[in-house]
Design a protein around this motif. Sequence first.
Motif, PDB file in Angstrom:
ATOM      1  N   ASP A 183      42.311  59.234  36.860  1.00 17.29           N
ATOM      2  CA  ASP A 183      43.275  59.826  35.937  1.00 17.29           C
ATOM      3  C   ASP A 183      43.508  58.959  34.697  1.00 17.29           C
ATOM      4  OD1 ASP A 183      44.501  57.824  37.425  1.00 17.29           O
ATOM      5  OD2 ASP A 183      46.472  58.761  37.323  1.00 17.29           O
ATOM      6  N   LEU A 184      42.655  57.962  34.496  1.00 16.24           N
ATOM      7  CA  LEU A 184      42.769  57.052  33.355  1.00 16.24           C
ATOM      8  C   LEU A 184      41.588  57.232  32.399  1.00 16.24           C
ATOM      9  CD1 LEU A 184      43.689  53.773  35.265  1.00 16.24           C
ATOM     10  CD2 LEU A 184      45.241  55.219  33.932  1.00 16.24           C
ATOM     11  N   PRO A 185      41.715  56.734  31.173  1.00 12.37           N
ATOM     12  CA  PRO A 185      40.560  56.767  30.261  1.00 12.37           C
ATOM     13  C   PRO A 185      39.578  55.639  30.613  1.00 12.37           C
ATOM     14  CG  PRO A 185      42.430  55.774  29.144  1.00 12.37           C
ATOM     15  CD  PRO A 185      42.917  56.239  30.499  1.00 12.37           C
ATOM     16  N   TRP A 186      39.023  55.719  31.796  1.00 11.28           N
ATOM     17  CA  TRP A 186      38.130  54.700  32.350  1.00 11.28           C
ATOM     18  C   TRP A 186      36.939  54.417  31.442  1.00 11.28           C
ATOM     19  CZ3 TRP A 186      33.172  56.271  32.854  1.00 11.28           C
ATOM     20  CH2 TRP A 186      32.955  57.656  32.901  1.00 11.28           C
ATOM     21  N   VAL A 226      27.562  49.659  29.374  1.00 12.64           N
ATOM     22  CA  VAL A 226      28.239  50.399  30.434  1.00 12.64           C
ATOM     23  C   VAL A 226      27.424  50.285  31.718  1.00 12.64           C
ATOM     24  CG1 VAL A 226      29.247  52.025  28.796  1.00 12.64           C
ATOM     25  CG2 VAL A 226      27.084  52.587  29.868  1.00 12.64           C
ATOM     26  N   ALA A 227      28.068  50.620  32.821  1.00 10.76           N
ATOM     27  CA  ALA A 227      27.359  50.619  34.106  1.00 10.76           C
ATOM     28  C   ALA A 227      26.270  51.690  34.077  1.00 10.76           C
ATOM     29  CB  ALA A 227      28.341  50.872  35.240  1.00 10.76           C
ATOM     30  N   GLU A 228      25.130  51.361  34.561  1.00 13.54           N
ATOM     31  CA  GLU A 228      23.991  52.274  34.502  1.00 13.54           C
ATOM     32  C   GLU A 228      24.291  53.625  35.148  1.00 13.54           C
ATOM     33  OE1 GLU A 228      20.591  53.620  33.093  1.00 13.54           O
ATOM     34  OE2 GLU A 228      21.319  51.610  32.675  1.00 13.54           O
ATOM     35  N   HIS A 229      24.971  53.632  36.285  1.00 11.65           N
ATOM     36  CA  HIS A 229      25.236  54.899  36.974  1.00 11.65           C
ATOM     37  C   HIS A 229      26.259  55.763  36.234  1.00 11.65           C
ATOM     38  CE1 HIS A 229      28.525  52.412  38.477  1.00 11.65           C
ATOM     39  NE2 HIS A 229      29.124  53.507  38.884  1.00 11.65           N
ATOM     40  N   SER A 247      25.394  57.920  30.959  1.00 10.92           N
ATOM     41  CA  SER A 247      25.381  59.168  30.195  1.00 10.92           C
ATOM     42  C   SER A 247      26.777  59.719  29.970  1.00 10.92           C
ATOM     43  CB  SER A 247      24.526  60.229  30.890  1.00 10.92           C
ATOM     44  OG  SER A 247      23.191  59.831  30.912  1.00 10.92           O
ATOM     45  N   ARG A 248      27.553  59.800  31.037  1.00  6.51           N
ATOM     46  CA  ARG A 248      28.912  60.368  30.931  1.00  6.51           C
ATOM     47  C   ARG A 248      29.819  59.483  30.082  1.00  6.51           C
ATOM     48  NH1 ARG A 248      31.942  64.406  29.979  1.00  6.51           N
ATOM     49  NH2 ARG A 248      33.889  64.478  31.101  1.00  6.51           N
TER      50      ARG A 248
END
Length: 95
Positions: free
Chosen positions: A49-52, A62-65, A68-69
């Motif tokens: 629920d946060l702007p992670w 960013v983390a590879e997994h 894209s998102r």
Amino acid sequence: MDEETLEQVRSVVAAIPPGKVLSYGDVAELAGLRSARLVGRIMAEDSADLPWHRVLRANGTVAEHLRSRQLELLRAEGVLADGARIDMRQYRWGG
């Protein structure tokens, strides 16, 4: 991990405005913690629920997994990547 630590991290992440980012270490510092890894653990377990997507590695990647998102969400806020890296000097939030 105690509830106060969890809420401190959540509060910092919730405050990051659209179009800005912080590193895990930045979040730890603002939350009064010593460990960027602890921030990562909290984000992995309790950030839906946060702007992670506004929290990155110190080098702007960013983390590879999540790549894209996360890049898609950042791009929608005007944060543009150079390849897979965000320019932390340009987009880092001053807090």
